[in-house]
Structures are given as structure tokens and as C-alpha cells.
Scaffold this motif. Structure first.
Motif, mmCIF file in Angstrom:
data_model
loop_
_atom_site.group_PDB
_atom_site.id
_atom_site.type_symbol
_atom_site.label_atom_id
_atom_site.label_comp_id
_atom_site.label_asym_id
_atom_site.label_seq_id
_atom_site.Cartn_x
_atom_site.Cartn_y
_atom_site.Cartn_z
ATOM 1 N N HIS A 1 0.813 -1.217 0.000
ATOM 2 C CA HIS A 1 0.000 0.000 0.000
ATOM 3 C C HIS A 1 0.854 1.278 0.000
ATOM 4 C CE1 HIS A 1 -3.583 2.394 0.905
ATOM 5 N NE2 HIS A 1 -2.869 3.018 1.820
ATOM 6 N N HIS B 1 1.235 4.743 -2.494
ATOM 7 C CA HIS B 1 1.278 6.170 -2.134
ATOM 8 C C HIS B 1 2.573 6.820 -2.634
ATOM 9 C CE1 HIS B 1 -2.289 6.875 0.209
ATOM 10 N NE2 HIS B 1 -2.054 5.864 1.025
ATOM 11 N N SER C 1 0.378 9.362 6.228
ATOM 12 C CA SER C 1 -0.997 8.872 6.130
ATOM 13 C C SER C 1 -1.542 8.643 7.533
ATOM 14 C CB SER C 1 -1.018 7.571 5.323
ATOM 15 O OG SER C 1 -0.430 6.544 6.068
ATOM 16 N N ASP D 1 -6.460 7.217 -0.161
ATOM 17 C CA ASP D 1 -6.428 5.885 -0.769
ATOM 18 C C ASP D 1 -7.240 5.825 -2.062
ATOM 19 O OD1 ASP D 1 -4.905 5.215 1.340
ATOM 20 O OD2 ASP D 1 -6.444 4.086 2.405
HETATM 21 ZN ZN ZN Z 1 -3.202 5.018 2.444
#
Ligand code: ZN
Ligand code: KG4
Length: 333
Positions: free
Chosen positions: A111, A115, A136, A302
Motif C-alpha cells: 500500500h 502512495h 498517512s 487511498d
Molecule cells: Zn493510504
């Protein structure tokens, strides 16, 4: 090659189709923010169930908007972790099902790599190498990025993430979840300098962060004031909080650029949407002669586009990253 991207690590279901020649073809997003708001945070079980409800309609939407049929997809990228286990399982099981049905390979994406690479989707992207600040709800890291898959961790938070500090402090001020954008808005009505909160680890001589003390300082200040219902006081505290966290983040970014002798800074993750942080980095960049890059605003939080893109980059770098093992696994941590 067209890569289908699937993101379901937390409270956003994101689907995207990325063409390695034409760029992003479409992306569809559903945010569960309203669902979790009344609980003041993400409820994992509700998140998983809502991903299940949304994911197929979003797939239909993304394919429809791109005028692409599933048979055109060359590979399927999905978020393998970190995130909520149940939520991740929805995306990974759908990815595996589609892969198995079409006989197409999968690529599991980290993930944070999504980003990290998301600013490369912007109209004016940075070029490798650059320093990245990842901020985040779950992470705060400074990285040296030399290329796809070539990341060096320069520093990170020792306790709360930046987004977590925003959310927790906002909650103390009685603001709705997620508190980051709310406290940022309230801070604009605050008077600078009325309160001064600590700048944790500002002079620690390393590139690490610590934000848990900041939320305690917000609590203590609120307690001392005993005027929790006073809107102006709350705005002044919000302003002091934002000033403190922004100063720490910006100062460490500059230190990371100096340490690596690089002149491009990439800011990614939800907190990268913060206006005060952007203003401070913009001023600093003009003074200290570096450039700052952000993902498009819609790709700060996201989304599926960053996962499709990171998957495509990874496959370009290493075609061996694609696999046909449909017995899916997730990595919550
Ligand atoms: Zn995220
Ligand atoms: O990257 P993201 O969407 O999800 C994670 O992977 O965590 O980041 C969400 C975090 C939340 O803590 C949210 O409050 C924060 O980003 N955030 C902001 C702003 N927009 C989102 N924080 C400060 N100012 C904002 N404008």
C-alpha cells in the motif's frame, strides 16, 4: 498492457485501469467515511462488509468508463498490505477470482509503495531520485527513492502517525472523523501564537518523528482553558496544533533533502492534502531551492489508481513479479 488495480486496505474501495502506454484509463472510488463517522473511527468488520457491497459495482463502473472489457486486462494488481485483514481479503479474493477466471497473473502491491509512486501519475511528475515524505493515517516515513523498488528508509515515527495525530487531536476538540481536514479548516479561524504547543523531536538530529506528545499537549491546553465550548479558543488550539506539526514535518523534510543532497521532495498520503503543510513547504522550497511534488488531490488519499500504477511499474521492472498463484494471502502488517 492494461493493469487492473484494486485497493481495499482500509475504508476506501478503489478500482482503476491503467494502460502502460496510454496512462490511466479510468478509476472508480467509494469512500466509507460516512459509514464510520458515528463511531469516530474505522470499524473493521463494517469496512469488510462494505467493500464486499461496493467492489463489483465499482469494477463495472471502471470498465464501463474505460470502454475496456475484462479480457483486455493483462494483469491484476491488488493491495496485499498493510491494512485491515478482513478488508484486504476482499480485494485480494476478488483479484484472485478475476485472475483465475481470465487466466491472468496477479501482482501484490504494498500500500505504501502505491502512495509513494502516486505523484508519478501527475501531469508534471518528479524524476528519480527523490526524497519522499509519506504521511498517512497509519504511517509517517521519510524515504530516499532511487527507482521503483529501490527505497531507503531515512526516518519514521516512533509512535503515532501524522494522520493519527491529526485525527486524535481533532477528536479532543470535538470534531468529526476523519479529523485531519476538519482541524485544518478550524485552524484557519484560529489566531497564530495564542498557544504554543511543543515541536517533538524537532532538534533530535535524526529524521525520526514522535507525535503522541502533541495530542497530550492539546488535551492539557484544553483542560487548562476550561472553555471547551468556546469556539475561538478551540480554533486557536487547532491553529497551534497545525503550526507545530507542520513545522516538524517541514523541518525534517529539509533535513532529509540536505542529508541526501537531493532537490526534489515528494509528499504522499492523506496528510499531503493538508493546505497548511503545502503552504509551508512551498515557502520553504522557494527559499531553499528545492521542488515539491504532490499527487493529484484525488490521489492523495487511498485509491485504486496508485495500486494499478505501482503494479504496472513493478511488472515493468521485474516481469517475474507476476504470479499465477490464486491461493491469495494478505499481509496486514
Ligand atoms: Zn493510504
Ligand atoms: O492515506 P490515507 O487516505 O489513508 C491511510 O493509508 O491512512 O490517509 C488518511 C489520513 C487521515 O488521518 C486523515 O485525517 C488525513 O489523512 N488527512 C488529512 C487531510 N486530509 C486527510 N490530514 C490533514 N489535513 C488534511 N487536509
Amino acid at each position: 498492457m492494461i493493469v487492473l488495480g484494486i485497493e481495499s486496505s482500509c475504508d476506501e474501495t478503489g478500482i482503476a485501469l491503467y494502460d502502460t502506454e496510454k496512462g490511466l484509463l479510468s478509476h472508480a472510488l467509494y469512500s466509507q467515511i460516512a459509514l464510520h463517522a458515528e463511531y469516530g473511527g474505522v470499524v473493521p468488520e463494517l469496512a469488510s462488509r462494505d467493500h464486499i457491497r461496493r467492489i463489483v459495482p465499482l469494477l463495472e463502473q471502471a470498465f464501463g468508463e474505460a470502454s475496456v472489457v475484462p479480457g483486455d486486462v493483462g494483469a491484476i494488481a491488488y493491495t496485499q498490505g498493510p491494512g485491515l485483514a478482513g478488508a484486504l481479503l476482499v480485494g485480494s479474493s476478488v483479484a484472485s477470482s478475476i485472475g483465475m477466471a481470465l487466466g491472468k497473473p496477479l501482482v501484490g502491491v504494498h500500500h505504501l509503495e502505491g502512495h509513494l509512486l502516486s505523484p508519478l501519475l501527475a501531469e508534471k511528475p518528479p524524476v528519480f531520485p527523490f526524497v519522499a515524505l509519506l504521511v498517512s493515517g497509519g504511517h509517517t516515513q521519510l524515504m530516499k527513492v532511487e527507482g521503483v523498488g529501490r527505497y531507503e528508509l531515512l526516518g519514521e515515527t516512533l509512535d503515532d502517525a501524522a494522520g493519527e495525530a491529526f485525527d486524535k487531536s481533532a477528536k479532543l476538540l470535538g470534531l468529526a472523523y476523519p479529523g485531519g481536514p476538519e482541524i485544518s479548516k478550524l485552524a484557519e479561524a484560529g489566531r497564530p501564537g495564542i498557544f504554543r504547543l511543543p515541536r517533538p523531536m524537532l532538534h533530535s538530529r535524526d529524521l525520526n518523528f514522535s507525535f503522541s506528545g502533541l495530542k497530550t499537549a492539546v488535551l492539557t491546553t484544553l483542560g487548562k482553558e476550561k472553555t471547551r465550548e468556546n469556539g475561538q479558543t478551540k480554533a486557536d488550539i487547532a491553529c497551534a496544533f497545525v503550526d507545530a506539526i507542520v513545522e516538524v514535518l517541514a523541518t525534517k523534510c529539509l533535513a532529509a533533502l540536505r542529508q541526501t543532497k537531493l532537490d526534489q521532495l515528494v509528499v504522499a498520503g492523506g496528510v499531503g492534502a493538508n493546505r497548511q503543510l503545502r503552504d509551508a513547504l512551498g515557502r520553504m522550497a522557494a527559499q531553499k531551492h528545492f521542488r515539491v511534488f504532490y499527487p493529484e488531490l484525488e490521489f492523495c488519499t487511498d485509491n485504486g489508481a496508485m495500486i494499478a500504477f505501482a503494479g504496472a511499474m513493478r511488472l515493468k521492472q521485474d516481469p517475474g513479479a507476476a504470479h499465477y498463484d490464486y491461493g491469495f494471502t494478505v499481509r496486514p502488517r
